[in-house]
Design a protein around this motif. Structure first.
Motif, mmCIF file in Angstrom:
data_model
loop_
_atom_site.group_PDB
_atom_site.id
_atom_site.type_symbol
_atom_site.label_atom_id
_atom_site.label_comp_id
_atom_site.label_asym_id
_atom_site.label_seq_id
_atom_site.Cartn_x
_atom_site.Cartn_y
_atom_site.Cartn_z
ATOM 1 N N ARG A 1 18.784 10.678 8.739
ATOM 2 C CA ARG A 1 19.872 9.897 8.152
ATOM 3 C C ARG A 1 20.109 8.588 8.885
ATOM 4 N N SER A 2 19.836 8.560 10.166
ATOM 5 C CA SER A 2 20.017 7.333 10.945
ATOM 6 C C SER A 2 18.760 6.464 10.946
ATOM 7 N N GLN A 3 17.791 6.804 10.087
ATOM 8 C CA GLN A 3 16.564 6.015 9.907
ATOM 9 C C GLN A 3 15.693 5.964 11.167
ATOM 10 N N LYS A 4 15.790 6.988 11.987
ATOM 11 C CA LYS A 4 14.940 7.072 13.171
ATOM 12 C C LYS A 4 13.739 7.988 12.957
ATOM 13 N N ALA A 5 13.693 8.651 11.813
ATOM 14 C CA ALA A 5 12.574 9.538 11.477
ATOM 15 C C ALA A 5 12.448 9.601 9.961
ATOM 16 N N ASP A 6 11.255 9.986 9.504
ATOM 17 C CA ASP A 6 10.994 10.116 8.070
ATOM 18 C C ASP A 6 10.861 11.567 7.635
ATOM 19 N N LEU A 7 10.401 12.409 8.533
ATOM 20 C CA LEU A 7 10.077 13.791 8.191
ATOM 21 C C LEU A 7 10.424 14.698 9.354
ATOM 22 N N ASN B 1 7.975 9.504 -4.437
ATOM 23 C CA ASN B 1 6.518 9.593 -4.423
ATOM 24 C C ASN B 1 5.985 9.729 -3.004
ATOM 25 N N MET B 2 6.484 8.885 -2.103
ATOM 26 C CA MET B 2 6.033 8.967 -0.717
ATOM 27 C C MET B 2 6.498 10.274 -0.071
ATOM 28 N N ALA B 3 7.686 10.735 -0.411
ATOM 29 C CA ALA B 3 8.180 11.996 0.147
ATOM 30 C C ALA B 3 7.264 13.157 -0.218
ATOM 31 N N GLN B 4 6.805 13.168 -1.467
ATOM 32 C CA GLN B 4 5.887 14.230 -1.890
ATOM 33 C C GLN B 4 4.569 14.135 -1.143
ATOM 34 N N GLN B 5 4.069 12.925 -0.952
ATOM 35 C CA GLN B 5 2.815 12.761 -0.222
ATOM 36 C C GLN B 5 2.959 13.192 1.230
ATOM 37 N N TRP B 6 4.046 12.784 1.890
ATOM 38 C CA TRP B 6 4.250 13.177 3.286
ATOM 39 C C TRP B 6 4.280 14.706 3.417
ATOM 40 N N THR B 7 5.020 15.349 2.502
ATOM 41 C CA THR B 7 5.143 16.810 2.573
ATOM 42 C C THR B 7 3.795 17.483 2.326
ATOM 43 N N ALA B 8 3.051 17.002 1.341
ATOM 44 C CA ALA B 8 1.752 17.603 1.030
ATOM 45 C C ALA B 8 0.783 17.447 2.199
ATOM 46 N N TYR B 9 0.766 16.270 2.816
ATOM 47 C CA TYR B 9 -0.118 16.044 3.959
ATOM 48 C C TYR B 9 0.263 16.954 5.116
ATOM 49 N N ALA B 10 1.556 17.020 5.389
ATOM 50 C CA ALA B 10 2.014 17.835 6.521
ATOM 51 C C ALA B 10 1.731 19.310 6.297
ATOM 52 N N GLN B 11 1.893 19.778 5.075
ATOM 53 C CA GLN B 11 1.608 21.182 4.769
ATOM 54 C C GLN B 11 0.150 21.519 5.041
ATOM 55 N N GLN B 12 -0.752 20.604 4.660
ATOM 56 C CA GLN B 12 -2.173 20.859 4.881
ATOM 57 C C GLN B 12 -2.507 20.900 6.370
ATOM 58 N N VAL B 13 -1.934 20.004 7.119
ATOM 59 C CA VAL B 13 -2.233 19.964 8.559
ATOM 60 C C VAL B 13 -1.670 21.182 9.260
ATOM 61 N N VAL B 14 -0.435 21.564 8.918
ATOM 62 C CA VAL B 14 0.216 22.695 9.581
ATOM 63 C C VAL B 14 -0.449 24.011 9.196
ATOM 64 N N THR C 1 0.843 -1.196 0.000
ATOM 65 C CA THR C 1 0.000 0.000 0.000
ATOM 66 C C THR C 1 0.874 1.239 0.000
ATOM 67 N N ASN C 2 0.393 2.303 -0.613
ATOM 68 C CA ASN C 2 1.090 3.592 -0.572
ATOM 69 C C ASN C 2 0.312 4.607 0.256
ATOM 70 N N ASP C 3 -0.547 4.099 1.149
ATOM 71 C CA ASP C 3 -1.264 4.998 2.044
ATOM 72 C C ASP C 3 -0.298 5.659 3.012
ATOM 73 N N VAL C 4 -0.577 6.906 3.349
ATOM 74 C CA VAL C 4 0.247 7.635 4.304
ATOM 75 C C VAL C 4 -0.277 7.371 5.705
ATOM 76 N N LYS C 5 0.540 6.681 6.506
ATOM 77 C CA LYS C 5 0.162 6.392 7.894
ATOM 78 C C LYS C 5 1.408 6.322 8.761
ATOM 79 N N ASN C 6 1.289 6.860 9.966
ATOM 80 C CA ASN C 6 2.341 6.747 10.987
ATOM 81 C C ASN C 6 3.712 7.192 10.472
ATOM 82 N N VAL C 7 3.752 8.349 9.839
ATOM 83 C CA VAL C 7 5.024 8.909 9.387
ATOM 84 C C VAL C 7 5.776 9.431 10.615
ATOM 85 N N ARG C 8 6.972 8.917 10.831
ATOM 86 C CA ARG C 8 7.764 9.326 11.999
ATOM 87 C C ARG C 8 8.250 10.761 11.789
#
Length: 352
Positions: A90-96, A121-134, A41-48
């Motif tokens: 960079r240490s894979q402890k967060a995505d955004l 693709n996922m990076a663009q989705q994470w950023t777009a979602y976060a922009q809307q929420v913020v 799935t490419n759903d956006v969920k639980n982005v660290r």
């Protein structure tokens, strides 16, 4: 007519006796539906998410609370500097990472995003979602009106694609392998010298696969409506009619492959190269055709699943009528007529 029915029954019994083939025919749709519906799935969920802010004012705190309250983001840490946030990514402890400016409260703007771009693709989705929420303190992301797929479920996109892939593989690959198997055993020549015309023999061999394809279509539609919760917005009758055209196209392609292949191995190899890879990569099943290079878009124009998947997405998800998919249907009918004519002509000439 009795001879024709006898041939159909004989072929059906042959298929039913092969337990491995039956397992593939009916197990593969169920497994793929579950995989594409739940696992792939490419759903956006639980982005660290990491929040960067040296001082937390009321607007910044409200934006962070909206992020934490949504199911799309999980706040893992708050750090004072962007360098620390970048290190966490960079240490894979967060995505955004979201960096709030010191004057965010006064200007009501000034947020920068650092994102893991290994998957663009996922990076663009994470950023777009976060922009809307913020940026939107009054309306949450879930309340945005999204036509046809309000819950943004990947299954809405994958179910028509799975239908296009499975019906093509089952009808074309299994038909070609079945006919080539008769040639390998030397029984096809025996059948052709029987009183029944060669065309009737070929039709009798493909009828069981046609019926199986319709049964698999019913299984997919039933699973999509019950297990995956994907509603059928369009008319079921048109979905079946367009699928029948596509199944006939796949059967014609299977006959064409049987003309090329002399062994079952070659038939499977040709089916994988001609059917499986182009269907997955160039039909729009996983990647939008419009985003492909121009050369690949030209190649995808001759891939039959592209038009079937487009038609099914419109009929099933968008709920449009047959008028809105007439172009895709006419292309499928044209391809079916061309493949069927070439396949039967070549097959008849070969055997004579």
């Amino acid at each position: 007519m009795k001879q024709f029915i006898s041939f159909v029954i004989k072929e059906a019994k042959h298929i039913l006796r092969d337990k491995r083939t039956m397992l593939i025919l009916f197990g593969m749709p169920i497994v793929l539906m579950l995989l594409f519906g739940f696992a792939i799935t490419n759903d956006v969920k639980n982005v660290r998410t990491v929040v960067v802010n040296s001082q937390m004012d009321h607007l910044t705190r409200a934006a962070v609370e909206r992020l934490a309250a949504s199911e799309y983001f999980t706040i893992v840490k708050t750090v004072p500097t962007p360098k620390e946030a970048e290190w966490l990514i960079r240490s894979q402890k967060a995505d955004l990472a979201i960096i709030f400016a010191k004057d965010f409260a006064s200007k009501k703007s000034g947020a920068q995003f650092i994102v893991d771009g290994s998957d663009p693709n996922m990076a663009q989705q994470w950023t777009a979602y976060a922009q809307q929420v913020v940026a939107n303190p009054n309306v949450s992301l879930v309340s945005q009106k999204l036509l046809y797929n309000p819950r943004m479920k990947s299954a809405y996109n994958f179910v028509p694609a799975i239908m296009g892939m499975l019906l093509l593989l089952i009808c074309a690959m299994m038909t070609s392998v079945s006919i080539v198997h008769e040639k390998e055993r030397g029984t096809m020549e025996v059948l052709l010298v029987s009183p029944v015309r060669p065309l009737m023999i070929i039709v009798a061999k493909v009828v069981p696969y046609l019926l199986q394809a319709l049964l698999i279509l019913a299984i997919i539609l039933l699973m999509s409506a019950t297990v995956l919760d994907v509603p059928l917005q369009g008319g079921l009758g048109w979905i079946v009619i367009v699928s029948l055209i596509y199944i006939l196209l796949a059967l014609s392609l299977g006959l064409l492959i049987s003309n090329i292949a002399q062994t079952q191995f070659v038939a499977l190899l040709v089916s994988a190269m001609v059917l499986l890879l182009p269907t997955v990569m160039l039909s729009g099943m996983l990647f939008p055709v419009e985003s492909m290079p121009t050369v690949l878009q030209w190649i995808s124009a001759v891939i039959p699943p592209r038009y079937y998947i487009q038609a099914m997405r419109k009929l099933m998800i968008m709920g449009v009528g047959i008028r809105e998919v007439w172009q895709e249907v006419m292309i499928l009918i044209g391809m079916t007529a061309l493949l069927l004519t070439v396949s039967l002509k070549k097959f008849k000439v070969r055997l004579e």
